[in-house]
Every structure is written in C-alpha cells, then in structure tokens.
Design an enzyme around this catalytic site. Structure first.
Site, PDB file in Angstrom:
ATOM      1  N   GLU A 184       0.820  -1.209   0.000  1.00 53.24           N
ATOM      2  CA  GLU A 184       0.000   0.000   0.000  1.00 53.24           C
ATOM      3  C   GLU A 184       0.858   1.266   0.000  1.00 53.24           C
ATOM      4  O   GLU A 184       0.762   2.096   0.903  1.00 53.24           O
ATOM      5  CB  GLU A 184      -0.920  -0.011   1.219  1.00 53.24           C
ATOM      6  CG  GLU A 184      -1.852  -1.213   1.275  1.00 53.24           C
ATOM      7  CD  GLU A 184      -2.443  -1.437   2.652  1.00 53.24           C
ATOM      8  OE1 GLU A 184      -2.143  -0.635   3.564  1.00 53.24           O
ATOM      9  OE2 GLU A 184      -3.201  -2.416   2.830  1.00 53.24           O
ATOM     10  N   PRO A 185       1.707   1.450  -1.005  1.00 55.04           N
ATOM     11  CA  PRO A 185       2.513   2.679  -1.046  1.00 55.04           C
ATOM     12  C   PRO A 185       1.654   3.893  -1.371  1.00 55.04           C
ATOM     13  O   PRO A 185       0.713   3.815  -2.156  1.00 55.04           O
ATOM     14  CB  PRO A 185       3.519   2.398  -2.168  1.00 55.04           C
ATOM     15  CG  PRO A 185       2.791   1.456  -3.074  1.00 55.04           C
ATOM     16  CD  PRO A 185       1.952   0.592  -2.173  1.00 55.04           C
ATOM     17  N   ARG A 203       3.076   7.680  -0.287  1.00 50.51           N
ATOM     18  CA  ARG A 203       4.044   8.768  -0.366  1.00 50.51           C
ATOM     19  C   ARG A 203       5.064   8.571  -1.486  1.00 50.51           C
ATOM     20  O   ARG A 203       5.393   9.513  -2.201  1.00 50.51           O
ATOM     21  CB  ARG A 203       4.765   8.893   0.984  1.00 50.51           C
ATOM     22  CG  ARG A 203       5.642  10.116   1.121  1.00 50.51           C
ATOM     23  CD  ARG A 203       6.485  10.024   2.393  1.00 50.51           C
ATOM     24  NE  ARG A 203       5.702   9.704   3.563  1.00 50.51           N
ATOM     25  CZ  ARG A 203       5.207  10.605   4.413  1.00 50.51           C
ATOM     26  NH1 ARG A 203       5.438  11.886   4.210  1.00 50.51           N
ATOM     27  NH2 ARG A 203       4.509  10.223   5.469  1.00 50.51           N
ATOM     28  N   CYS A 221      -2.391  33.857  10.602  1.00 50.68           N
ATOM     29  CA  CYS A 221      -2.115  34.501  11.892  1.00 50.68           C
ATOM     30  C   CYS A 221      -1.736  33.467  12.947  1.00 50.68           C
ATOM     31  O   CYS A 221      -2.438  33.250  13.935  1.00 50.68           O
ATOM     32  CB  CYS A 221      -3.340  35.305  12.327  1.00 50.68           C
ATOM     33  SG  CYS A 221      -2.986  36.450  13.674  1.00 50.68           S
ATOM     34  N   TYR A 241       0.254  14.134   1.101  1.00 49.95           N
ATOM     35  CA  TYR A 241      -0.127  14.790   2.358  1.00 49.95           C
ATOM     36  C   TYR A 241       0.005  16.310   2.268  1.00 49.95           C
ATOM     37  O   TYR A 241       0.387  16.975   3.218  1.00 49.95           O
ATOM     38  CB  TYR A 241       0.683  14.215   3.535  1.00 49.95           C
ATOM     39  CG  TYR A 241       0.554  12.721   3.607  1.00 49.95           C
ATOM     40  CD1 TYR A 241      -0.630  12.141   4.050  1.00 49.95           C
ATOM     41  CD2 TYR A 241       1.575  11.881   3.171  1.00 49.95           C
ATOM     42  CE1 TYR A 241      -0.784  10.762   4.076  1.00 49.95           C
ATOM     43  CE2 TYR A 241       1.430  10.502   3.191  1.00 49.95           C
ATOM     44  CZ  TYR A 241       0.243   9.949   3.645  1.00 49.95           C
ATOM     45  OH  TYR A 241       0.089   8.588   3.658  1.00 49.95           O
TER      46      TYR A 241
END
Length: 421
Positions: free
Chosen positions: A275-276, A278, A346, A375
């Site tokens: 399950e790659p 990234r 801010c 991400y």
C-alpha cells in the site's frame, strides 16, 4: 527522480513551464506530473515481479480523482480508510475487487457501503470491528473477506506521529493475541478469512524494521495455516520513505524493498499486497507560491509567501522539510541568503522553514516547494477563510486544472444563518 526540471532557466513540470500555469490559475497551486506518477508505480510493479501481487495506492496521500484514475488505469489497486475514499476510488473507475478497506474506525455505514459496492477485503483492526463486519455481512446475506491487521511491536524508526507498529500505537491486534482473534473470526457468520495484514509506519528510511515485521508475519502465517486457516494473501502495508532533500542520503529503492519481501515471505505461496502512497505521489507534486513581501526583522529576514500552513501543514505539524527553490533559476554564482519562509496565516506555526539558504527573491517572484504531492492538498483546510487552492495535472506539454479554487461566494454559501438571527 521526478519530472520538475529547469529548462532554459525556468522550472518546468514535464514540458510545461511553471510561470505558464501560474498565469492561468494564480498562486498558490499544486501541480502533479503524470510521468512521475507513472514511473513510481512502475517501480513497485518491477520490485514485486515474479510474485503474485497487487500494488494498492494509499489514497490518503493524494485523493484527487485525476491522480487516482491515472494510477487505476495502470492497474493499481486502492487502499482506502473511509467511505469517502472508497467512493473516490469507485468514481475513478477502480473496481471493488481492487479496493482494500483499512482504518481503525470503520462504521456500520461504511462497511455496508463497501459490501454492497464490492470490496477486495477489509483489513480488520480489532475484535469488536470484526463482529460488526460479521453482523452487517450476515444482514446482507453476503460474505466479507477479511485480513486481520496485526501489531508486531516493531519500532519503525520514524516520526512518532506516523509510527503505527509499536504496542502503544492504536493500530491493529497485538500479534500475541492474533491466533485467538483468527479462531473467533473463523467461527463468525458472514466472515471469510483470506489473509494477514501489517503496517508499521510511514516515511521509513531503513529496511530493517520491514524485515523484522515481515518475519513475524511469516511465523504467524505458518501458525495460522497449522490452525486450519486458509491464508492466501499477505498485506504488507506501505511506508517506504522518499528523499525530501537533494542530499546524497536517499532512502532505499522499491527494488530493495521488494527484495526484503521476497526474502522473508516470498516462498509462502501468498499473493502480496502493498500500500505505497508517499513514494508514488510525494515527489510527483510541487506547491507553487508567490512572494508577497520581503520583511527585514531583528537579525533575520522573512520571506512572506501567499501559501500558508492551511495549504501545506506538514512543516507546522511534523516539522517536515521541503526543499524550497526559485522558479526562475538563479544565475551562476548568485549567493544564497538565510530566510525564514513564512505564510500569511495569523499563527507563529505558519512557518515553512527557518534560516533556509535561498538566493535573493523579491515581491511576485515564484517559489516552488518540492516533494509536496503527498499529504499536501489532502490535508489542506480553509483556516482563516482561505480558499482551498487549485490542483493541476501535467501530461507532457499539456496541463489541466483538476480541482479549481472555490470562490468566496461558494464558501459563504455553505453556511446557514438560523431564522432567529
């Protein structure tokens, strides 16, 4: 390797110049490279060559439908962790038999959705969840294929917020209790045991934890088979890290990762699922932003850009590093200076980098944050009432907006003022 390179002194995504995209959509924006997505998926296919396998893209890393369809059309499966991600996978044309449902808190509604829509398997995280899956499947007159996620108590040697394989983490069933959990699974109606699942964390840069976890899975598989369970699949999760810097210290390659899999569990006759996320999407995307102001502070200079922590939260949340480069290549010999690169939100936490050495920039100059395809957009928010930013995909010399920037009117229209006000 990625496909974001300088050509004639200007950063390009494949064959499209970044300034051309900026002129069309405005900044900030994300841009993804089809060629990089394709190449990275192919590396995992090559790594598992010789074994029956399915490479399931972890949708949580990048859930844009264009990204999912690109990978799905190449034969990728999908790893989902919510009903919404399941529906995204289906909308991208991925059939249920190539979708694996993970996650620690599956609801009855999500289980019903996946069972009626088609599912390859549920990766079950606890005994109570297993009983709910049994109940829902029995009500529907269906059989739910499951793999129990075991927690091997292996230190993944990664950031504490993305480690998932130690005993104190919330994920999975302790491996010492696995045989009892499988015995219960075999006794439940509407349940079909098909495999074992393990996932120890994200952004791993050392293969040793993988090997340790997979050997524990090997031993458990042999025990379960001796207990009478028909274990035909091993879901080994994802987690292989990517190079976030241009240093010489690169994480292991998918080919090395595949060699560990073959050495530890390759002779068990199981179909291998990984399950790659990234490593497929991370370096396939960049975030492009414009300089708003150069502010001289007390002993430091601030480069204030129009992207913010709500657009890319990783530096604020994890202390993550992203290489930051000018879109127009500096002239040879141009001396870099230290900048704190910050956004307009801010919050002091709205800081992308401190003391980062960058060649001098001025207002309206374009800057790119590398390795932002995973991400990034998926974790974005509208904090400070800032619209979600566009996502763009490039394919050779073509580009298309694959998620547009909403207008302020659309954002406001989602709120409802009650009658008494």
């Amino acid at each position: 390797m990625d496909h974001f390179l300088y050509k004639d002194g200007v950063l390009h995504a494949e064959d499209v110049s970044i300034p051309e995209i900026a002129a069309a959509v405005g900044t900030p924006f994300y841009v993804y490279s089809t060629a990089t997505l394709t190449r990275h998926f192919a590396l995992f296919q090559e790594a598992l060559d010789g074994l029956p396998h399915l490479v399931c893209f972890a949708i949580k890393s990048n859930s844009n439908l264009a990204v999912l369809k690109t990978l799905g059309d190449l034969g990728a499966g999908m790893d989902v962790v919510s009903g919404g991600e399941y529906l995204r996978a289906k909308a991208a044309g991925v059939p249920g038999e190539r979708i694996v449902f993970s996650g620690v808190g599956k609801t009855r509604e999500e289980i019903h959705l996946a069972l009626t829509g088609g599912i390859r398997q549920f990766n079950v995280e606890s005994e109570p969840e297993m009983r709910v899956i049994s109940a829902v499947a029995s009500e529907l007159g269906l059989e739910a294929p499951i793999a129990l996620r075991v927690n091997p108590d292996v230190d993944a040697k990664t950031h504490e917020k993305i480690a998932t394989g130690k005993s104190e983490n919330k994920f999975g069933i302790p491996i010492a209790k696995a045989r009892a959990a499988y015995a219960e699974a075999a006794s439940l109606p509407g349940i079909k045991v098909v495999g074992v699942d393990v996932h120890i964390g994200s952004q791993l840069t050392d293969l040793e934890p993988f090997g340790a976890a997979f050997l524990k899975v090997r031993e458990l598989t042999q025990q379960l088979r001796a207990d009478g369970h028909n274990i035909i699949r091993l879901d080994l999760g994802g987690g292989l890290g990517i190079p976030y810097t241009r240093s010489n210290e690169a994480p292991p390659l998918p080919l090395d990762y595949g060699a560990v899999i073959k050495r530890t569990v390759g002779d068990l006759g199981c179909e291998i699922e990984i399950e790659p996320g990234r490593l497929i999407s991370g370096n396939a995307g960049i975030l492009v932003t414009s300089v708003i102001y150069l502010k001289e502070g007390e002993g430091r200079d601030f480069l204030i850009v129009d992207a913010a922590m709500n657009d890319l939260v990783r530096p604020s949340m994890y202390g993550a590093h992203h290489d930051i480069v000018p879109v127009v290549e500096p002239a040879p010999g141009t001396e870099a200076r230290p900048y704190d690169v910050v956004g307009p939100v801010c919050e002091t936490g709205d800081t992308f980098a401190k003391g980062r050495m960058i060649t001098p920039l001025g207002a309206d100059d374009l800057v790119a944050f590398r390795s932002a395809g995973a991400y990034g957009a998926v974790m974005a928010s509208e904090y400070n009432s800032r619209p979600l930013i566009p996502e763009v995909m490039v394919n050779g010399d073509q580009f298309a907006v694959i998620r547009r920037r909403p207008s302020f009117e659309e954002m406001l229209a989602r709120d409802t003022i009650p009658e008494w006000l």
